[in-house]
Design a protein around this motif. Structure first.
Motif, short mmCIF file in Angstrom:
data_model
loop_
_atom_site.label_atom_id
_atom_site.label_comp_id
_atom_site.label_asym_id
_atom_site.label_seq_id
_atom_site.Cartn_x
_atom_site.Cartn_y
_atom_site.Cartn_z
N SER A 41 8.07 35.41 11.53
CA SER A 41 8.17 33.98 11.80
C SER A 41 9.49 33.36 11.35
O SER A 41 9.65 32.14 11.46
N THR A 61 4.18 34.65 17.65
CA THR A 61 2.77 34.30 17.82
C THR A 61 2.11 35.02 18.99
O THR A 61 0.89 34.98 19.13
N ARG A 67 -1.83 37.96 16.41
CA ARG A 67 -3.02 37.32 16.97
C ARG A 67 -4.29 37.78 16.26
O ARG A 67 -5.23 37.01 16.08
N TYR A 70 -4.57 35.80 13.16
CA TYR A 70 -4.98 34.45 13.54
C TYR A 70 -6.48 34.41 13.83
O TYR A 70 -7.20 33.55 13.30
#
Length: 82
Positions: A41, A61, A67, A70
Motif C-alpha cells: 500500500s 487492493t 482481498r 479484507y
C-alpha cells in the motif's frame, strides 16, 4: 525478497516508512517481492501481479491475497466493533 517476513505489523509500518523516506531522499527505487498489504500500500508503488498471465500492474487492493485479508476482517468486523 519478503523483507517483512517475521515482522510484526508495527515493524512492517516502520519498514514501509523507512523505505518511502529513503526512496524520496536518495531519489532511488526499491524492488521488493512481498505479500504484505502494508508494503503493497505504499504511496506511489507500482505493483506487478506475477500471478496474472500475462504479468500486469494493478492496485494493491485488487490482489487476491489482499482481498483475502479484507474478507477475513470484514467477516469478523462485529468482533472489532463490540
Amino acid at each position: 525478497d519478503e523483507p517483512e517476513n517475521s515482522l510484526s505489523i508495527e515493524r512492517q509500518i516502520e519498514l514501509s516508512q523507512y523505505i518511502q523516506a529513503t526512496a524520496r531522499l536518495m531519489q532511488s527505487q526499491f524492488i521488493i517481492a512481498t505479500h504484505s498489504p502494508v508494503l503493497l500500500s505504499m504511496k506511489g508503488a507500482v505493483i506487478y501481479n506475477l500471478d496474472a498471465y500475462p504479468v500486469q500492474t494493478c492496485q494493491w487492493t485488487q490482489l487476491p491475497n489482499v482481498r483475502k485479508y479484507y474478507d477475513f476482517f470484514m467477516e469478523h468486523s462485529e468482533e472489532f466493533d463490540s
